[in-house]
Structures are given as C-alpha cells and as structure tokens.
Design an enzyme around this catalytic site. Structure first.
Site, PDB file in Angstrom:
ATOM      1  N   HIS A  82       0.852  -1.193   0.000  1.00  0.00           N
ATOM      2  CA  HIS A  82       0.000   0.000   0.000  1.00  0.00           C
ATOM      3  C   HIS A  82       0.880   1.232   0.000  1.00  0.00           C
ATOM      4  O   HIS A  82       1.939   1.254   0.624  1.00  0.00           O
ATOM      5  CB  HIS A  82      -0.878  -0.011   1.270  1.00  0.00           C
ATOM      6  CG  HIS A  82      -1.783   1.169   1.362  1.00  0.00           C
ATOM      7  ND1 HIS A  82      -2.976   1.232   0.696  1.00  0.00           N
ATOM      8  CD2 HIS A  82      -1.654   2.352   2.013  1.00  0.00           C
ATOM      9  CE1 HIS A  82      -3.559   2.392   0.948  1.00  0.00           C
ATOM     10  NE2 HIS A  82      -2.773   3.094   1.738  1.00  0.00           N
ATOM     11  N   ASP A 161     -14.916   3.130   7.323  1.00  0.00           N
ATOM     12  CA  ASP A 161     -13.917   4.033   6.715  1.00  0.00           C
ATOM     13  C   ASP A 161     -14.528   4.824   5.561  1.00  0.00           C
ATOM     14  O   ASP A 161     -14.198   5.991   5.364  1.00  0.00           O
ATOM     15  CB  ASP A 161     -12.690   3.248   6.234  1.00  0.00           C
ATOM     16  CG  ASP A 161     -11.648   4.199   5.651  1.00  0.00           C
ATOM     17  OD1 ASP A 161     -11.169   5.065   6.416  1.00  0.00           O
ATOM     18  OD2 ASP A 161     -11.352   4.118   4.452  1.00  0.00           O
ATOM     19  N   ARG A 168     -14.234  13.227   6.632  1.00  0.00           N
ATOM     20  CA  ARG A 168     -12.943  13.890   6.884  1.00  0.00           C
ATOM     21  C   ARG A 168     -12.547  14.764   5.704  1.00  0.00           C
ATOM     22  O   ARG A 168     -12.016  15.856   5.869  1.00  0.00           O
ATOM     23  CB  ARG A 168     -11.851  12.833   7.143  1.00  0.00           C
ATOM     24  CG  ARG A 168     -11.978  12.170   8.503  1.00  0.00           C
ATOM     25  CD  ARG A 168     -11.113  10.919   8.568  1.00  0.00           C
ATOM     26  NE  ARG A 168      -9.713  11.206   8.319  1.00  0.00           N
ATOM     27  CZ  ARG A 168      -8.842  10.340   7.809  1.00  0.00           C
ATOM     28  NH1 ARG A 168      -9.223   9.110   7.513  1.00  0.00           N
ATOM     29  NH2 ARG A 168      -7.595  10.673   7.621  1.00  0.00           N
ATOM     30  N   SER A 183      -7.472   4.340   9.358  1.00  0.00           N
ATOM     31  CA  SER A 183      -8.138   4.215   8.060  1.00  0.00           C
ATOM     32  C   SER A 183      -7.394   3.212   7.169  1.00  0.00           C
ATOM     33  O   SER A 183      -7.982   2.278   6.616  1.00  0.00           O
ATOM     34  CB  SER A 183      -8.189   5.608   7.400  1.00  0.00           C
ATOM     35  OG  SER A 183      -8.448   5.523   6.030  1.00  0.00           O
ATOM     36  N   LYS A 187      -8.402  -1.217   6.585  1.00  0.00           N
ATOM     37  CA  LYS A 187      -8.627  -1.803   5.251  1.00  0.00           C
ATOM     38  C   LYS A 187      -7.600  -2.881   4.941  1.00  0.00           C
ATOM     39  O   LYS A 187      -7.916  -3.917   4.371  1.00  0.00           O
ATOM     40  CB  LYS A 187      -8.570  -0.694   4.189  1.00  0.00           C
ATOM     41  CG  LYS A 187      -9.803   0.210   4.231  1.00  0.00           C
ATOM     42  CD  LYS A 187      -9.706   1.378   3.275  1.00  0.00           C
ATOM     43  CE  LYS A 187      -8.693   2.372   3.700  1.00  0.00           C
ATOM     44  NZ  LYS A 187      -8.735   3.685   3.094  1.00  0.00           N
TER      45      LYS A 187
HETATM   46  N1  URA Z   1      -5.278   6.790   2.690  1.00  0.00           N
HETATM   47  C1  URA Z   1      -6.298   6.210   3.366  1.00  0.00           C
HETATM   48  O1  URA Z   1      -6.750   5.127   3.011  1.00  0.00           O
HETATM   49  N2  URA Z   1      -6.788   6.824   4.453  1.00  0.00           N
HETATM   50  C2  URA Z   1      -6.315   8.005   4.892  1.00  0.00           C
HETATM   51  O2  URA Z   1      -6.805   8.512   5.879  1.00  0.00           O
HETATM   52  C3  URA Z   1      -5.260   8.621   4.171  1.00  0.00           C
HETATM   53  C4  URA Z   1      -4.736   7.982   3.079  1.00  0.00           C
END
Ligand code: URA
Length: 431
Positions: A82, A161, A168, A183, A187
C-alpha cells in the site's frame, strides 16, 4: 452512552474506553449518529490526537464494521502493498507482477485516487478491457493461479472508513496520524494478507510533509499490524518531486512496463526492487535480503516480471497486449521549454499532481470522470542539467486546459548552479 460525552472526553483529552469507541463507530455506521456530531469528534481528534490504545480500538471497530477477506485457503505467505499516495506513483503496477514472478503471492484490494494523487485502480482500468470489479471467488481463484490479483474494495469492506473518510475529506480532518493510521490499517487488515508493505511518502506531494511525521505514522501502523497479529514494514520514501517521469494513467502504465523490462527510471526501479526483495525474503523464498535482491533483478532482466504483468492483466480481462506509443492518444503534446540553465534542484510534486488533475488525469470529486490519455512526462528528473530552450517536460492534453497551467508548471521548478546533494529515494525502512 451519549455521543456528547464521547466528544467532550476527546475534547478534554480523556481516554475513551474500547466499549465507547466500538459503540460510537457501530452506531455511526448504522446511521444513528449524525455527521455533525462525528465531525465535531473528528476535529477534536485532529487537535488532541488519540492514545495508542484508542487508535487500536478505533482500528478494530472499523475493521469489524464490515466484511473481511479470508485468504486462508491460499497456500503460502500472502503479501500486500500500500502507498499513502503520491504523484506519479505507479509502483504497485511493478511490485505486483515482479513479486509474483519471484514466487510471492500478492492479493491486493485498492482504492481510487482522489485529488492530486492517482490511484492504482484508475491506472489498471486505463488498459482496455481490464476490470477491477472481481467477485471474491474470482479474486481468490486468480490469487491461487496467477499469484497476483488487484481489485477494488467491495462496498462492504470497512464501511466505517467509507463514511468517515468522506466526512474527513469535507471537514478538514484528513491530516491526523491516528485517523490516517486507523483508516489505512483497518482496510489492510480486512484484506487478509500476512505481511503488509507500506510505502509511506513524505514531501510536497504527500499527506506527510516531513520525515518525522512519516516515521510517526509508520510506527503507529506497524504497532496496529502487530497488535492484530500481522507483520508490517514501512518504506519511507521521498515525494518532494514526482516518482519516475510519467504522471497520468496510461503514461504511467507505459512507464511501469518499461520498468518491468529493466528500462525504467532509477528512482522507481529502486523503490520497487527494495519492496519486492523484502517480500521475497519474508515469504521465505530466499534466506537473506541480498539473495532476495539477486532473484528480483534476475526476474527483471529475464522478462519474467513483464510476462507476469501480461498474465495478470489478461486474467483481469485486458483486450490489448500492445503497449507502444499508440497506447496513449491525445490531441496535442506541448513541450515546456526551459527558460533557465542549470541543475534541476526541485520539481514540486504537488503542483505537477494538481496540473495533471486539471488536464483530466485525476478527480477533484468522486463523481468526476478521468481521461486516461492525458498527463505529463518529464524530460529530465531532479539533479539533471538543462540548457535554455531544452524541454523540461511534455504536456499530453485533450480538451481540458486552463491559462495558468504553463505558469504553474514553470513555478514548480527550482534550479541550482551546482548538483544538489544526492537525495535518497528511500529515506528509511522501519520494521
Ligand atoms: N489513505 C487512506 O486510506 N486513508 C487516509 O486517511 C489517508 C490515506
């Protein structure tokens, strides 16, 4: 329990209990808490942060808010990758196939780009025929056979999320370390991999502007992974200037392919080979990081990485395997000619990301459609010498344009009489 008490506690820096956080997230996902109260809490978190315990409880509550992918039927150690998001960041398109060519198993659920950072899904979908909407069965089957699948997150993967991120985004509460860490990690943990490699970017084009912030975020994410019984490693990488030379979906696919053929820009190759070497080592395919790196370069040189890329996109429906100049079709290619002579000291990543978004390569809102053909290709990267009149970059444009693009691009550059101190693409690896 009352929402107002939860807001007051965070506002007054009093630690919330697991029960309080779980209740708050569950009720919000069910639609029983209005956005204005959650916004107030998010703003309190932005100013006062959360403790390590609270961040873990939040991550757990978010993780448990929806479906989880079960990868236990797939043999071997499953790796995931990621990036916290950057400009010209096509590394997943290289890392996935190269890792699979080395024998790793990679199952990746990805998100779309928003704002100035491009998303892997948009890049994949710019290849005719490729789909990122895979059923769980097709996803698992492909991971089993090809050892690589990259799909979009399903609607019910961490729904908490989805709601929180959207809120947000419009309440100025994106940039908070516990909120970003929870967040991302909720995931990644829901996606089921055993080892999570995180490319944490710092600099102008990234959420984290400094190395200290990037290290703090990394430590938080590693701790969350460990508490959930998983391993995470963070590669802290430079996003002051764009990664590689290409920005824009098809342009980035072509650059990723060049990299898989061993002809990519060195900064991109360096990040990708480091991440894949780590994956090879932790997967137990080689006994040392040095041996792992040797294998990675072997697979880059002998074309296995590129062949795996073709196998992967074909499994996801690609209707073309022709990746030459004709792959990118735009109405005009405009060179931006240098007005100065000297070494390029900086190319501001944020400016280039925003310009390519205005050309149509990215989305300002989730509803915007993108043009896969447009973008920017650098003629020179940082620390290279340019003369007056030499192209600094090329703009690939279709219909979207505005009169400030040229001046904004010129302003993104700074020059120096001497070569700048060699900067490292990977600043640090945190485990
Ligand atoms: N990427 C995400 O998945 N969440 C965040 O809060 C910032 C970057």
């Amino acid at each position: 329990m009352r929402v107002i008490d939860i807001i007051e506690k965070t506002k007054n820096k009093i630690e919330l209990t697991e029960e309080e956080i779980t209740w708050f997230i569950d009720e919000y996902v069910k639609g029983n808490i209005p956005d204005y109260q959650v916004s107030a809490w998010l703003m309190a978190v932005n100013f006062n942060s959360l403790t390590k315990k609270e961040t873990y409880y939040l991550t757990k509550a978010m993780l448990n808010s929806g479906d989880k992918i079960d990868l236990s039927s797939i043999k071997g150690i499953k790796v995931d990758k990621h990036s916290t998001g950057g400009v010209g960041d096509k590394a997943s398109l290289v890392v996935g196939p190269l890792a699979a060519a080395c024998g790793c198993v990679m199952a990746k659920l990805s998100g779309r780009g928003l704002g100035h950072t491009g998303g892997t899904l948009d890049k994949l979908e710019s290849i005719p025929g490729v789909t990122i909407s895979l059923s769980e069965e097709r996803f698992l089957n492909q991971v089993n056979t090809v050892h690589l699948a990259i799909a979009g997150q399903t609607q019910n993967l961490v729904p908490a999320d989805k709601k929180l991120y959207a809120l947000r985004d419009v309440t100025g509460t994106i940039k908070s370390i516990p909120l970003i860490a929870s967040s991302i990690m909720s995931k990644k943990l829901a996606s089921g991999a055993d080892v999570i490699c995180l490319d944490v970017k710092f600099g102008s084009g990234a959420f984290m502007k400094t190395t200290d912030e990037a290290i703090e975020l990394s430590n938080e994410m590693i701790s969350l992974a460990n508490q959930a019984g998983k391993k995470a490693v963070c590669f802290i990488t430079d996003m002051e200037s764009p990664l590689g030379k290409a920005i824009g979906n098809r342009l980035e696919v072509l650059e990723a392919i060049n990299c898989l053929k061993g002809k990519g820009p060195k900064d991109l190759e360096n990040i990708c080979t480091e991440i894949v070497s780590y994956m090879v080592f932790v997967s137990g395919i080689r006994n040392s990081k040095e041996e792992a790196k040797k294998l990675v370069y072997e697979k880059l040189r002998d074309g296995s990485g590129y062949n795996k890329f073709l196998e992967f996109i074909n499994a996801q429906g690609a209707t073309t395997n022709t990746f030459d100049e004709s792959f990118v079709s735009c109405k005009e290619i405009i060179p931006l000619l240098s007005k100065k002579e000297g070494y390029i000291a900086k190319i501001d990543a944020l400016t280039l990301g925003l310009v390519s978004m205005r050309l149509g390569a990215g989305r300002e809102t989730k509803e915007d459609s993108i043009d896969p053909n447009v973008g920017i290709v650098l003629n020179h990267q940082c620390n290279e010498y340019v003369k007056v009149g030499e192209p600094l970059l090329y703009i690939y444009k279709n219909d979207k344009w505005d009169e400030n693009i040229i001046s904004d691009l010129y302003n993104a550059y700074s020059f120096s009489d001497k070569p700048i101190k060699e900067f490292k693409t990977i600043y640090k690896i945190v485990e």
